[in-house]
Design a protein around this motif. Structure first.
Motif, PDB file in Angstrom:
ATOM      1  N   GLU A  70       0.835  -1.210   0.000  1.00  0.00           N
ATOM      2  CA  GLU A  70       0.000   0.000   0.000  1.00  0.00           C
ATOM      3  C   GLU A  70       0.867   1.257   0.000  1.00  0.00           C
ATOM      4  OE1 GLU A  70      -3.463   0.007   2.544  1.00  0.00           O
ATOM      5  OE2 GLU A  70      -4.302  -1.393   1.073  1.00  0.00           O
ATOM      6  N   THR A  73       2.505   1.706  -3.419  1.00  0.00           N
ATOM      7  CA  THR A  73       1.476   2.094  -4.392  1.00  0.00           C
ATOM      8  C   THR A  73       1.168   3.584  -4.263  1.00  0.00           C
ATOM      9  OG1 THR A  73       0.530  -0.127  -4.322  1.00  0.00           O
ATOM     10  CG2 THR A  73      -0.875   1.611  -5.205  1.00  0.00           C
ATOM     11  N   MET A  74       1.037   4.036  -3.007  1.00  0.00           N
ATOM     12  CA  MET A  74       0.785   5.462  -2.763  1.00  0.00           C
ATOM     13  C   MET A  74       1.952   6.323  -3.207  1.00  0.00           C
ATOM     14  SD  MET A  74      -0.997   5.919   0.962  1.00  0.00           S
ATOM     15  CE  MET A  74       0.432   5.504   1.928  1.00  0.00           C
ATOM     16  N   GLY A  77       3.205   5.328  -7.205  1.00  0.00           N
ATOM     17  CA  GLY A  77       2.141   5.571  -8.190  1.00  0.00           C
ATOM     18  C   GLY A  77       1.468   6.920  -8.019  1.00  0.00           C
ATOM     19  N   GLY A  78       1.489   7.458  -6.792  1.00  0.00           N
ATOM     20  CA  GLY A  78       0.823   8.729  -6.521  1.00  0.00           C
ATOM     21  C   GLY A  78       1.799   9.871  -6.330  1.00  0.00           C
ATOM     22  N   LEU A  79       2.385   9.932  -5.149  1.00  0.00           N
ATOM     23  CA  LEU A  79       3.186  11.092  -4.753  1.00  0.00           C
ATOM     24  C   LEU A  79       4.303  11.433  -5.730  1.00  0.00           C
ATOM     25  CD1 LEU A  79       3.509  13.175  -2.508  1.00  0.00           C
ATOM     26  CD2 LEU A  79       5.050  11.594  -1.347  1.00  0.00           C
ATOM     27  N   LYS A  82       3.036  11.722  -9.723  1.00  0.00           N
ATOM     28  CA  LYS A  82       2.211  12.872 -10.104  1.00  0.00           C
ATOM     29  C   LYS A  82       2.953  14.198  -9.953  1.00  0.00           C
ATOM     30  CE  LYS A  82      -0.847   9.990 -11.294  1.00  0.00           C
ATOM     31  NZ  LYS A  82      -0.793   9.557 -12.717  1.00  0.00           N
ATOM     32  N   LYS A  83       3.898  14.248  -9.015  1.00  0.00           N
ATOM     33  CA  LYS A  83       4.747  15.449  -8.923  1.00  0.00           C
ATOM     34  C   LYS A  83       5.562  15.622 -10.199  1.00  0.00           C
ATOM     35  CE  LYS A  83       5.717  16.226  -4.071  1.00  0.00           C
ATOM     36  NZ  LYS A  83       6.711  16.069  -2.992  1.00  0.00           N
ATOM     37  N   GLY A  97       1.355   9.902 -16.263  1.00  0.00           N
ATOM     38  CA  GLY A  97       1.971   9.044 -15.254  1.00  0.00           C
ATOM     39  C   GLY A  97       1.238   7.722 -15.160  1.00  0.00           C
ATOM     40  N   ILE A  98       1.973   6.629 -15.312  1.00  0.00           N
ATOM     41  CA  ILE A  98       1.331   5.317 -15.283  1.00  0.00           C
ATOM     42  C   ILE A  98       2.171   4.299 -14.502  1.00  0.00           C
ATOM     43  CG2 ILE A  98      -0.018   5.547 -17.407  1.00  0.00           C
ATOM     44  CD1 ILE A  98       2.206   4.155 -18.939  1.00  0.00           C
ATOM     45  N   THR A  99       1.528   3.195 -14.161  1.00  0.00           N
ATOM     46  CA  THR A  99       2.222   2.034 -13.601  1.00  0.00           C
ATOM     47  C   THR A  99       2.110   0.920 -14.651  1.00  0.00           C
ATOM     48  OG1 THR A  99       0.245   1.007 -12.665  1.00  0.00           O
ATOM     49  CG2 THR A  99       1.338   2.684 -11.321  1.00  0.00           C
ATOM     50  N   ALA A 101       0.287  -1.574 -14.350  1.00  0.00           N
ATOM     51  CA  ALA A 101      -1.104  -2.042 -14.388  1.00  0.00           C
ATOM     52  C   ALA A 101      -1.916  -1.241 -15.405  1.00  0.00           C
ATOM     53  CB  ALA A 101      -1.751  -1.937 -13.013  1.00  0.00           C
ATOM     54  N   ASP A 102      -1.579   0.038 -15.545  1.00  0.00           N
ATOM     55  CA  ASP A 102      -2.303   0.908 -16.465  1.00  0.00           C
ATOM     56  C   ASP A 102      -2.043   0.458 -17.894  1.00  0.00           C
ATOM     57  OD1 ASP A 102      -3.293   3.125 -14.574  1.00  0.00           O
ATOM     58  OD2 ASP A 102      -1.170   2.951 -14.076  1.00  0.00           O
TER      59      ASP A 102
ATOM     60  N   THR B  73      -2.590  13.405  -2.871  1.00  0.00           N
ATOM     61  CA  THR B  73      -1.903  12.970  -4.094  1.00  0.00           C
ATOM     62  C   THR B  73      -1.562  11.481  -4.001  1.00  0.00           C
ATOM     63  OG1 THR B  73      -0.982  15.180  -4.412  1.00  0.00           O
ATOM     64  CG2 THR B  73       0.091  13.395  -5.594  1.00  0.00           C
ATOM     65  N   MET B  74      -1.063  11.069  -2.834  1.00  0.00           N
ATOM     66  CA  MET B  74      -0.732   9.660  -2.621  1.00  0.00           C
ATOM     67  C   MET B  74      -1.969   8.781  -2.656  1.00  0.00           C
ATOM     68  SD  MET B  74       2.098   9.329   0.408  1.00  0.00           S
ATOM     69  CE  MET B  74       1.040   9.803   1.748  1.00  0.00           C
ATOM     70  N   GLY B  77      -4.389   9.630  -6.117  1.00  0.00           N
ATOM     71  CA  GLY B  77      -3.667   9.343  -7.363  1.00  0.00           C
ATOM     72  C   GLY B  77      -2.966   7.997  -7.361  1.00  0.00           C
ATOM     73  N   GLY B  78      -2.618   7.500  -6.152  1.00  0.00           N
ATOM     74  CA  GLY B  78      -1.886   6.238  -6.052  1.00  0.00           C
ATOM     75  C   GLY B  78      -2.752   5.111  -5.531  1.00  0.00           C
ATOM     76  N   LEU B  79      -2.947   5.101  -4.229  1.00  0.00           N
ATOM     77  CA  LEU B  79      -3.583   3.968  -3.557  1.00  0.00           C
ATOM     78  C   LEU B  79      -4.949   3.592  -4.136  1.00  0.00           C
ATOM     79  CD1 LEU B  79      -3.218   1.986  -1.236  1.00  0.00           C
ATOM     80  CD2 LEU B  79      -4.330   3.635   0.280  1.00  0.00           C
ATOM     81  N   VAL B  85      -7.636   0.300 -10.940  1.00  0.00           N
ATOM     82  CA  VAL B  85      -7.082  -0.091 -12.244  1.00  0.00           C
ATOM     83  C   VAL B  85      -6.746  -1.582 -12.263  1.00  0.00           C
ATOM     84  CG1 VAL B  85      -5.090   0.177 -13.790  1.00  0.00           C
ATOM     85  CG2 VAL B  85      -6.241   2.203 -12.862  1.00  0.00           C
ATOM     86  N   ALA B  95      -8.022  -0.591 -18.299  1.00  0.00           N
ATOM     87  CA  ALA B  95      -8.148   0.699 -17.621  1.00  0.00           C
ATOM     88  C   ALA B  95      -6.825   1.455 -17.603  1.00  0.00           C
ATOM     89  CB  ALA B  95      -8.619   0.475 -16.186  1.00  0.00           C
ATOM     90  N   ILE B  96      -6.943   2.762 -17.480  1.00  0.00           N
ATOM     91  CA  ILE B  96      -5.770   3.609 -17.225  1.00  0.00           C
ATOM     92  C   ILE B  96      -6.151   4.594 -16.133  1.00  0.00           C
ATOM     93  CG2 ILE B  96      -6.337   5.266 -19.081  1.00  0.00           C
ATOM     94  CD1 ILE B  96      -3.244   5.586 -19.397  1.00  0.00           C
ATOM     95  N   ASP B 102      -2.380  14.551 -15.734  1.00  0.00           N
ATOM     96  CA  ASP B 102      -1.958  13.636 -16.794  1.00  0.00           C
ATOM     97  C   ASP B 102      -2.636  14.023 -18.101  1.00  0.00           C
ATOM     98  OD1 ASP B 102      -0.440  11.532 -15.173  1.00  0.00           O
ATOM     99  OD2 ASP B 102      -2.328  11.693 -14.093  1.00  0.00           O
ATOM    100  N   LEU B 155      -0.139  20.488  -8.285  1.00  0.00           N
ATOM    101  CA  LEU B 155      -1.352  19.688  -8.269  1.00  0.00           C
ATOM    102  C   LEU B 155      -2.363  20.394  -7.373  1.00  0.00           C
ATOM    103  CD1 LEU B 155       0.536  16.349  -7.839  1.00  0.00           C
ATOM    104  CD2 LEU B 155      -0.920  16.880  -9.797  1.00  0.00           C
TER     105      LEU B 155
END
Lengths: 255, 255
Positions: A70, A73-74, A77-79, A82-83, A97-99, A101-102, B73-74, B77-79, B85, B95-96, B102, B155
């Motif tokens: 978790e 992932t945060m 994939g997030g912090l 996205k920055k 921004g992708i992982t 999985a996307d 953001t975490m 956008g992440g968790l 997804v 999915a994306i 983005d 953001l």
């Protein structure tokens, strides 16, 4: 074939505002299509600690239990992701921004438990570049966080160096791919005490010789193994450098 | 025009594994092109608390200082986003997960400080659907986290209901758009104590009458304001329902 530059940057560079800004300034100067692959391990460790989750590393790899998954992932994939995206958009670079999985970009499987149970750590099975290429051909710049998925609903933590070389190998079927690994030094050093004593051209025999003599060690070994594998699979150029030199292309070239 | 269904789901549904699975099972049954817009406020509040960051809400809106921006953001956008997804990929839905930064999807500006300083909260300026439409037309399903950007590298935390209606309005230029707002109830209730006493067809006059009589109140008011605005701007159908009914289309229809 069109040129596609894939830059892999470690956590340290993207986690500090000053070096991140320098990286992004350099990154947008690169001509042609681009992909950025990033880490984020230091932030993950910090945030895990604040959340009371202990970080366990084995051979530089993070043991990824459910709670740690978790966190990464945060954070990845997030912090961090996205920055970077917001920073690139501010520089006129249309990033996404992708992982893994996307867009079903990177399929992986949970690493089998042998001596060590790494938990939710993924070993890459295959890369599906169809939709990402569609975006790249529209001048979109993918920013890839080091997460993959198993197709059964689970995200998996995956080494960013490996992701970079796997992506590079897949995209080499469609583009002339330049893969740059950025780290703290200007290149692979012949003498750890002399920052300017760089090996400019490194072939596989010299790499193995330097490894046996202990000149090349630790995290650089899997990085170079990944790099030589990518080179063998059709990647046009693999460069080990730092984030200040990505637009000039100076550093250690694998030959 | 092709049909595009936009589903907005609140935090509660996507944050609990059971309701998330039910949502995703229903979501993939919807025929035609699809977009999912999600919240994640409860998780953000929980994780903020664990990190020692106090959550301040004014009129249901989160005061977003720098630390809180990092948390949302975490988490958004992440968790939350990447779990959805991975869950959709497991169901064969390509999915994306994206934010408004983005692909430069949603430009916003920091809300001006009047009586209250909301911090890094964004009010939407415009939606750029070019690259997202390219993906949708390839049968890719965007999953959108409630974050926007200002084009200067920042953001911004943005209300998910607003994002859903703004997106719906923009995409209505290219698709026949069905916008579904999912919440806990089966629709807008005439009597809060009777879960089955649903207003099936709601026009603007009835909405305002119910509002003045206190039958419709709190968070439902901005949701309906957004919904009626979207309807007026060319969105074909706006439905207020719960996540169990999204594939059947039962609920309160704005007329």
């Amino acid at each position: 074939m069109d040129r596609l530059t894939i830059i892999k940057v470690g956590g340290k560079v993207v986690e500090e505002p000053e070096s991140l800004n320098m990286l992004l300034d350099q990154f947008v100067k690169i001509s042609g299509y681009k992909i950025l692959v990033h880490g984020g391990g230091r932030s993950a460790t910090q945030i895990a600690a604040k959340l009371g989750i202990e970080t366990k590393m084995v051979d530089g790899r993070r043991i990824t239990d459910n709670e740690t998954l978790e966190v990464v992932t945060m954070v990845y994939g997030g912090l961090v992701n996205k920055k970077i995206v917001a920073g690139l958009q501010a520089r006129g670079c249309n990033a996404i921004g992708i992982t893994g999985a996307d867009l079903d970009l990177i399929h992986a499987h949970k690493r089998p438990v042998k001596d060590i149970d790494y938990g939710f750590v993924g070993d890459v099975d295959d890369v599906n570049s169809d939709e990402v290429r569609l975006l790249i051909n529209e001048n979109v710049t993918p920013v890839i966080a080091p997460l993959t998925h198993d197709g059964k609903g689970n995200l998996l933590n995956t080494n960013a160096d490996t992701i970079a070389s796997e992506i590079a190998t897949e995209f080499a079927r469609y583009y002339s791919v330049y893969l740059f690994y950025c780290f703290e030094k200007k290149g692979v050093l012949l003498d750890a005490k002399d920052e300017d004593n760089i090996i400019y051209d490194l072939d596989y025999d010299l790499f193995k010789k330097c490894q046996s003599e202990g000149i090349i060690k630790e995290g650089m070994i899997p990085k170079l193994d990944n790099g030589f594998r990518a080179k063998k699979s059709g990647v046009k150029e693999v460069l080990i450098t730092n984030h200040e030199n990505i637009s000039s292309g100076r550093g250690t070239r694998l030959i």
